[in-house]
Design a protein around this motif. Structure first.
Motif, mmCIF file in Angstrom:
data_model
loop_
_atom_site.group_PDB
_atom_site.id
_atom_site.type_symbol
_atom_site.label_atom_id
_atom_site.label_comp_id
_atom_site.label_asym_id
_atom_site.label_seq_id
_atom_site.Cartn_x
_atom_site.Cartn_y
_atom_site.Cartn_z
ATOM 1 N N ILE A 16 0.733 -1.301 -0.088
ATOM 2 C CA ILE A 16 -0.398 -0.365 0.116
ATOM 3 C C ILE A 16 0.967 0.993 -0.390
ATOM 4 N N ALA A 17 1.430 0.876 0.675
ATOM 5 C CA ALA A 17 3.107 2.118 1.123
ATOM 6 C C ALA A 17 3.664 2.417 -0.850
ATOM 7 N N LEU A 18 3.621 1.667 -1.461
ATOM 8 C CA LEU A 18 5.204 1.681 -1.836
ATOM 9 C C LEU A 18 3.649 2.221 -3.316
ATOM 10 N N ILE A 19 2.640 1.664 -3.730
ATOM 11 C CA ILE A 19 1.925 2.271 -4.957
ATOM 12 C C ILE A 19 1.605 3.622 -4.168
ATOM 13 N N VAL A 51 9.038 5.720 -0.987
ATOM 14 C CA VAL A 51 8.444 4.740 -1.732
ATOM 15 C C VAL A 51 10.178 3.549 -1.727
ATOM 16 N N LEU A 52 11.024 4.260 -0.890
ATOM 17 C CA LEU A 52 11.867 3.601 -1.007
ATOM 18 C C LEU A 52 12.211 2.831 0.275
ATOM 19 N N ILE A 53 11.753 3.308 0.917
ATOM 20 C CA ILE A 53 10.950 3.005 2.882
ATOM 21 C C ILE A 53 9.939 2.081 1.788
ATOM 22 N N ALA A 54 8.820 1.618 1.312
ATOM 23 C CA ALA A 54 7.975 0.522 1.243
ATOM 24 C C ALA A 54 8.891 -0.861 0.390
#
Length: 309
Positions: A16-19, A51-54
């Motif tokens: 979810i965080a990535l998208i 995004v990197l964290i996700a």
């Protein structure tokens, strides 16, 4: 909670965080480019780090689910902690870069340009999007009991406050025709990001140093020990955190005339009592001593006892 469930929810949170952050980063950077807003560009860069964290969250979810092996007899839970430490450096770098760019712009005020309305739209989109993402991350972080996901949720909560500040600054910049406010806002955003990175670093470093500021855990531990009849003088108690779990070491005293079997049974009862009040206990190591032995009084250089509480 079983590891499979924990891993599942960490992966859901990461996806979810990535998208969500990828979409927000693209929109904000695009609108920042057309609106010429350094503050919004910084907000977009911050979303890019999310995004990197996700991505890292998804990778780590696979690592921590691995069983223990001869190289990692305590399992792979520490991967979550060390990754969070690395993420704090990434966040710090992003904030430092934005702060440097802002100072450069402030030293050359002639480069300041009027900010387009696209910057305001970007700030509004950021606030709405980050609010949804933060709520979801807090939800799944609580279910999975994952410090990594909870830290990401806190980061997104900070992003909401940051975007609100940008929105107010952009409004004032447009109202009073002061484009110089944009790099000033961007500098404040950069400092805000750096502060959050430092806070995250200190929190994770405290865990890696086997620190524990939660005294209630020791109170629960000693209370559990005192509930077992025939067990005395709990001491050398140490609780260290391993991601969302706890590793516990403890010394207790029993009647010297007690058989090894009975003493072992007492230790089993103590462990069961501890797990009832601290269900997140990963491993509990109990050392048994004869009641009245004072050797530990001379040799104790670590660990806690009830009086220390």
């Amino acid at each position: 909670m079983q590891d499979s469930f924990k891993t599942h929810y960490i992966r859901v949170a990461g996806t979810i965080a990535l998208i969500g952050n990828a979409a927000l980063a693209f929109i904000k950077i695009l609108l920042a480019y057309f609106s010429k807003s350094l503050a919004v560009m910084g907000d977009g860069i911050d979303s890019s780090t999310d995004v990197l964290i996700a991505i890292v969250t998804l990778v780590i979810s696979a690592i921590i689910s691995r069983p223990s092996d001869k190289e990692h007899p305590w399992g792979h839970g520490r991967a979550e902690t060390t990754t969070t430490l690395v993420l704090s450096f990434i966040i710090f770098f992003a904030g430092a870069q934005l702060a440097i760019q802002s100072v450069t712009r402030l030293m050359n005020p002639q480069d300041a340009q009027a900010i387009g309305r696209g910057a305001v739209i970007a700030a509004i989109i950021s606030i709405a999007g980050k609010t949804v993402l933060a709520l979801l991350q807090f939800h799944y972080g609580k279910i999975a009991d994952s410090e990594m996901v909870k830290a990401n949720a806190l980061n997104m909560k900070n992003d909401i406050i940051m975007s609100l500040g940008i929105l107010v600054g952009l409004f004032l910049s447009e109202q009073f025709k002061l484009p110089i406010l944009d790099p000033i806002i961007a500098l404040l955003v950069g400092l805000w990001v750096i502060k959050n990175a430092a806070k995250l670093f200190l929190q994770v470093n405290f865990e890696l140093m086997d620190g524990n500021a939660d005294n209630s855990l020791y109170q629960k531990l000693f209370s559990a020990v005192s509930s077992v009849q025939g067990v005395h003088n709990p001491h050398k108690a140490r609780i260290r955190k391993m991601a969302s779990l706890f590793d516990i070491d403890l010394d207790i005293e029993v009647d010297p005339a007690m058989t090894v079997y009975d003493a072992h049974e007492k230790a089993e009862q103590v462990e069961e009592a501890i797990r009832e009040v601290i269900p997140e206990a990963y491993d509990i190591l109990i050392h048994i001593e004869p009641l009245g032995s004072d050797s530990h009084q001379r040799e104790e250089k670590y660990g806690l006892k009830p009086e220390d509480m």
